[in-house]
Design an enzyme around this catalytic site. Structure first.
Site, short mmCIF file in Angstrom:
data_model
loop_
_atom_site.label_atom_id
_atom_site.label_comp_id
_atom_site.label_asym_id
_atom_site.label_seq_id
_atom_site.Cartn_x
_atom_site.Cartn_y
_atom_site.Cartn_z
CD GLU C 72 44.13 42.77 41.62
OE1 GLU C 72 45.24 43.31 42.02
OE2 GLU C 72 42.99 43.02 42.34
NE ARG C 82 39.58 36.29 55.27
CZ ARG C 82 39.71 37.76 55.10
NH1 ARG C 82 38.43 38.40 54.68
NH2 ARG C 82 40.96 38.52 55.07
CB CYS C 135 41.06 36.11 42.32
SG CYS C 135 39.22 35.85 41.82
CG HIS C 159 39.66 41.26 41.57
ND1 HIS C 159 41.13 41.01 42.20
CD2 HIS C 159 39.20 40.10 41.85
CE1 HIS C 159 40.90 39.70 42.50
NE2 HIS C 159 39.95 39.15 42.63
#
Lengths: 212, 212, 212, 212
Positions: C72, C82, C135, C159
Site C-alpha cells: 500500500e 462497511r 487495515c 495486503h
C-alpha cells in the site's frame, strides 16, 4: 420475416427481468413471456411457436454480471440448478430431454448477430455457455423443437445484462455496482440481431473464439 | 488403476505451460506432452492411449485468468481460434470431427473430482465451457476416441491457472497480477482428481450448476 | 535490522486470517497479533513498537478478492466501516486521528518492495487504496506514530490474498473460487519486502502508477 | 448555484472521452475542456474558475473498466504515470504540488452525491482512489486551488465508465466487452451530483466504506 421473441419473468426474488422488458420493445416481432420454470417454460414457448408460426425464434434471458449482450452458441442437455426455479423445482444433473443429443448449436448466424448489434452501437459478443439453469433449458428445448417439429425455423438464445435499476441498492455507498445496460439499448441490440437472423444466410467467417 | 495425464507445451509466446509442469508431478500416472496444434495434439494423445492402455485419461490445459482448478463438463464440436496454434493453423468455425455429435460430456465424475480437489485443499470448480481453441479440441477428440475406440476409458479435461512465475512481469509495479497457482498445488489437485476418477462410480449429487 | 511485522486476528466470521499466519513464518522478525478493532489495534501496535524498538514496521492485512500481494502506498485519515469490527464498533466517516493530516504516504520503498517480492517469485503490485476499515486505520495510525513518536522508523502496510483454505466451501461445485495464495508464499513475499525495506535507501524509479 | 464542470480530451490513442461528451450535456453548468496534460490541465481549470466564479466545481474523467459512476473521495499528492500524457510527459513519483499535503479530501458531499445519482437511476458508488495519472493530478490541483485561492468553492472529482462506442471493436466476436455506459446516462448522474453538491450541506451518514 415473422419473428418470435421470448423473455422471462423475474426470478430469484427480483421484481423485473430485463429480458422481458427488452423483447417488448422490439418492433415487428411477437413477444412471449416465459415462466422461469423448468418444463413449463418450454411448453409455453412451443405454444407460441404453434400460434405465430415464426421463421426466427430468439429466446432472451438475464445474465447478471455480464457487461454486454451475448449471443449463445451452444445449448447443452443438462439441467443443474444452483437455485430453485419459480415453481420450487431444483434439478441436479438431469437431462433436458432424456435421450436427446448432448448439445445443439444455435442456428442463428451468431457472429453476424454480434456484428449487427455492434453496428447498432451496442456492445455484444458470442458466448459458449448459457449455464445450466432455465435459460439453457429453454435454449436446448427450443433447438430440440426445431430439430423435431419445426425444421424451417432458425433459432437461438441471447443473454442480456441486468438493467441499471436492478443494481442501485446492492450495497452501501462504496460498493461498486455490477455492470448493467439500459433496456432500450438491449432492445436495439435485439432488433439488430433479429434482422440479421432474417437476412444473413451464411454466418460471417470472423476470426474469434475463446481460448478457454 | 492405470491413469494417463496429458499436458500441453507452451503457446502464444509463453516459455512454460503449467499444465505440463503439473502433470509431471502426479505420482503413479503416465504423463504425455501434447503439442499445441490442432489435429497433431489428438494424434499424440491417441498414440499414448494405445501405448499405455489407461483406464482413466485426464487432459490438462492452461486457462489464464481463472483462479481455481476447473473440471470441464462438456466438449463441443467446434474449432474457432482467436490466435494461431503452434503450427500456424487458425481455424474459424470448423468442426473438430466432421459429422460428429455437437458435444460430448466428460465421463469423469466431475462433481466428485471437484470435491476431491477441495478436500485436498485446492480451490476447484466445475466449468461448462472449455473454449474453442486447442484445449476444447483435444477434450472433444478424447471423448470421441472414447466413444469410437476406447469405450472402457473414463475421460475428461481440467483447466488450471497460470503459474506465479508467468505473471511477475506483466506490467509496471502498480499493475495487479492475474490469479495464479503454484504448480505443486495444481499437481495435488490433479492427483486427487485422478484418484476420484478411479474410485467414484456414480458422481455426487451436489446442488450446483451455473445460472448463465 | 530489527523488523516488526503485525498481522490481524480473524474477522467477519472467519476462523483464520492469512496475515497472521504469514507474518509468523517470516524469519528474523518480531511478529505481533493485532485485534481487528478500531483504536485497540493501534494501541497494541504502539506497545509492540515500544517493546521491540524496530527499525522497520510492516503491518499486514487480508484483502479478499485480490490475487497478488499488494504494497500500500497511502493511508487516509478516514474510518468508514462497511461491517462492524470485532468489538462491534462501526464508525461512519470518522477521522482516524482528529486534526491529523488527510493522508500519509508509506515510507517503505514501495516499488523496491514489489520488485523484491516478484524477484522472490511472488506476484505483487503497488496499491493506492488500503480501504477505510481497520487495515487503513492501523496503517494511518502507524504512520502517525512514526510522524509523532518514532521518526527513525520506516513503515508501511501490505495486503495479502486469502488463503486457499478460506475459499474451499464458498458455494456449490460450479461456483468459481476467488483468488487465493498459500500462506507460505505470502511469507516469502513478506520476507523479501522486509529485506528490501532494510536495504533500499531510495525507492526504484520504475514507470508505473494507476490510470484511475 | 453557479457550477463548473470539467471534462477531458481523449488520450492514449482514443478518439473520444466520455467525460467531455457528458459534461457538455449537463444543463445549467459551465463546461470546460481540459487537456490530458500534467500541469496544463490544472492551469486551464484555474483560468475557468477565475472566468466563471463557480460555487461548485466537479472535474470528470474516464475510468476504463469501471461499471458505474464513481465519486472520488481523496486526491493524493503523487504523479506516477503508466503512460505518457498528451504532451509526452510521463512523471515517475513526482508530487503534484511540491510541499503540498499528502492528500485532500473532496469537499463534495460524496455519499449524498452517490445517493442522488442512484435516485436518478444511474449506478454509482464512492471510490477511494483516483489513480496517479492526470485525473488525480487535476483533482489534487483543484483541491489545492480551493485550499489556497478559492476557499468558498466546493469541489471534487467523478470518474465515469467508457462509452459503448469505445468497446465495439476491442477484439474478435467472442471477446467480452468491458463495462460501458451511455453518455446521456452519465450526464444524468452528473446533473444529479451537481445538484446535490449545491443543496446538501452535511453529507449523509450512510454506513459504507471499503474493506480494502
Amino acid at each position: 420475416m415473422r419473428a418470435l421473441l421470448a423473455g422471462f419473468e423475474p426470478f430469484d426474488g427480483a421484481t423485473v427481468n430485463p429480458s422481458w422488458e427488452a423483447v417488448r420493445l422490439v418492433p415487428g416481432a411477437h413477444a412471449v413471456l416465459l415462466p422461469c420454470v423448468f418444463g413449463a417454460a418450454t411448453d409455453r414457448l412451443r405454444a407460441a411457436m404453434l400460434e405465430h408460426g415464426p421463421e426466427v425464434v430468439v429466446c432472451v434471458g438475464q445474465a447478471a454480471g455480464r457487461a454486454d449482450v451475448t449471443v449463445e452458441r451452444v445449448a447443452i442437455n443438462l439441467d443443474d440448478a444452483r437455485i430453485p426455479d419459480n415453481a420450487g423445482d431444483q434439478p441436479v444433473d438431469r437431462p433436458v430431454v432424456p435421450g436427446g443429443p448432448a448439445a445443439y448449436f444455435a442456428t442463428l448466424p451468431v457472429k453476424a448477430c454480434v456484428a449487427a448489434a455492434r453496428k447498432a452501437g451496442v456492445p455484444a459478443s458470442v458466448s459458449h455457455s448459457a449455464g445450466t439453469f432455465v435459460c439453457n433449458h429453454v435454449f436446448y428445448g427450443l433447438m430440440h423443437l426445431i430439430a423435431t417439429e419445426f425444421p424451417q425455423v432458425r433459432g437461438g438464445f441471447v443473454h442480456v445484462p441486468v438493467a441499471p435499476g436492478q443494481v442501485l441498492d446492492q450495497g452501501g455507498p462504496s460498493m461498486p455496482s455490477m455492470p448493467s445496460m439500459p433496456v432500450t439499448m438491449v432492445a436495439e441490440a435485439l432488433t439488430a440481431i433479429v434482422t440479421a437472423a432474417g437476412l444473413v444466410h451464411d454466418d460471417l467467417r470472423l476470426t474469434g473464439g475463446s481460448l478457454h
